[in-house]
Design a protein around this motif. Sequence first.
Motif, PDB file in Angstrom:
ATOM      1  N   UNK A  18     -27.449   1.802  -5.912  1.00  0.00           N
ATOM      2  CA  UNK A  18     -28.578   1.413  -6.323  1.00  0.00           C
ATOM      3  C   UNK A  18     -29.613   0.763  -5.681  1.00  0.00           C
ATOM      4  N   UNK A  19     -29.209   0.418  -4.193  1.00  0.00           N
ATOM      5  CA  UNK A  19     -30.038  -0.254  -3.348  1.00  0.00           C
ATOM      6  C   UNK A  19     -30.872   0.677  -2.582  1.00  0.00           C
ATOM      7  N   UNK A  21     -33.359   2.380   0.277  1.00  0.00           N
ATOM      8  CA  UNK A  21     -33.348   2.425   1.699  1.00  0.00           C
ATOM      9  C   UNK A  21     -34.522   1.479   2.176  1.00  0.00           C
ATOM     10  N   UNK A  22     -34.458   1.109   3.523  1.00  0.00           N
ATOM     11  CA  UNK A  22     -35.587   0.232   4.161  1.00  0.00           C
ATOM     12  C   UNK A  22     -35.775   1.067   5.429  1.00  0.00           C
ATOM     13  N   UNK A  23     -37.073   1.203   5.696  1.00  0.00           N
ATOM     14  CA  UNK A  23     -37.429   1.939   6.752  1.00  0.00           C
ATOM     15  C   UNK A  23     -36.697   3.371   7.243  1.00  0.00           C
ATOM     16  N   UNK A  24     -36.449   3.807   6.066  1.00  0.00           N
ATOM     17  CA  UNK A  24     -35.451   5.060   6.536  1.00  0.00           C
ATOM     18  C   UNK A  24     -34.107   4.976   6.620  1.00  0.00           C
ATOM     19  N   UNK A  25     -33.718   3.693   6.567  1.00  0.00           N
ATOM     20  CA  UNK A  25     -32.178   3.339   6.818  1.00  0.00           C
ATOM     21  C   UNK A  25     -31.523   2.996   5.542  1.00  0.00           C
ATOM     22  N   UNK A  26     -30.381   3.528   5.131  1.00  0.00           N
ATOM     23  CA  UNK A  26     -29.770   3.086   4.089  1.00  0.00           C
ATOM     24  C   UNK A  26     -29.229   1.567   3.974  1.00  0.00           C
ATOM     25  N   UNK A  27     -28.996   1.031   2.723  1.00  0.00           N
ATOM     26  CA  UNK A  27     -28.402  -0.350   2.760  1.00  0.00           C
ATOM     27  C   UNK A  27     -27.107  -0.247   2.174  1.00  0.00           C
ATOM     28  N   UNK A  28     -26.078  -0.712   2.908  1.00  0.00           N
ATOM     29  CA  UNK A  28     -24.728  -0.640   2.461  1.00  0.00           C
ATOM     30  C   UNK A  28     -24.237  -2.045   2.284  1.00  0.00           C
TER      31      UNK A  28
END
Length: 454
Positions: A18-19, A21-28
């Motif tokens: 459920x996080x 993405x930031x600037x097109x990058x996924x958050x893991x």
Amino acid sequence: DFEGSPSAMDDLMLPLPGLSPVCGKSIVARFDGGCLSSDAGVLVLREIEQRLGVAEQLAGCIEDPRAQAQVIHGLAEMIRFRMLMIASGYEDGNDATAMRSDPAFKLAQDVLPSGPDLASQPTLSRLENWHDLRALLRMGKAMIDLYCGSYARVPKRIVLDFDDTFDAVHGGQQLRLFNAHYDEYGFQPIVVFDGEGRFVTAMLRPAKRPSGVEIRKLLRRVLRAIRANWPATQILIRADSHYCCPEVIDFCRANGLDFILGTAPMTTLRRHVEALEASAKAYFEAGPKKAKVRRFREFYDGAASWSRVERIIARVEAGEDGPDTRFIVTNLAGGRPKVIYEDIYCRRGCAENHIKSWKTHLAADRTSCSKATANQFRLFLHAGAYWLMWALRAAMPKRSAWRVAQFDTLRLRLVKIAARVVEMKTQVRLHLPSSCPYQAILRTILVRIPRLIT
């Protein structure tokens, strides 16, 4: 119970869902950081506890029933762990299940991160239920000795604020009693602070107004323990009308104690201020009616149950809701009534804030044990946690906002600090966040803690 579900226990390496993405990058995000702690500031509390010696003093009052050859966790170690947990916001004994392996808490207990885990929840529960009445009385004296030892030099005069607070319970605990005012079962412990917010003692009791005999017994114990440390110190007892009874007044006079006590507006007292009430009301109605009119008067009178007349100070206040009159009784000689009421008696309101810090910020109302002795021991544990947080605040620069910060603020900003703990051959390194906004004050208090108590 979510924490005990198989999905929560077996899938810790899965990323948090459920996080965005930031600037097109996924958050893991995974719980795979290794030896990390979210409570690095507990090491600051450790330095304070070592300076005060709270755990050692309480442990010295307990007779350990265990076979000493098989003991893994000492009494002082367990008490210290419990107090540090409470001060850090983990007030439930069940929290030990998770915190016993936390690297910061291990370091605070002089255990390396790679060392054995700290005491478990069942071990701490057994600790709470060991004590008998004699051990608790010794702990009460130890708490007062701790209070006296917190002064750099013997004071000429101290002020002791006596108050009680309601503690709701939801089980079959010993000493619980139904209180009609609060409409529920609970305790009503008596708590004693000094005028500067130092914790003196606490006594568990049923949820009812304390009797004069009961107050006198507690007052005698407190006085005996303080006099053993400071024979010549003058003591002023300050409390509300719950504590204004002939037993207390006579005890104070017989033992050379000063007192300022609130007293109920009895008919014999009100007749002294009838004219003043009418005058204050007329003055208020004739004025702009923006500010209340306050007047004072002193006289000598008393209740029929008192052994003698006492100095009574009346505060009459007139406002839109009509006159409001309060009375206090004191044996202080001299002093203007206005000064005694506003500058001395009204400061007892600070005791309410101290109770809030102890009860709300440190969860001292977690008295859920079945035995009354176990719940009394819990009050002392939370008192020890109060001392840690009070000393942390006392170590702050006098003119800074930190000196008046609430305990929950101090915990949030100075204890709840993330850290990566790296154990090396000759040292243990804590890697703290470079963006931590409170680096300067942490350095300051660590320098000041050794000078905290002399």
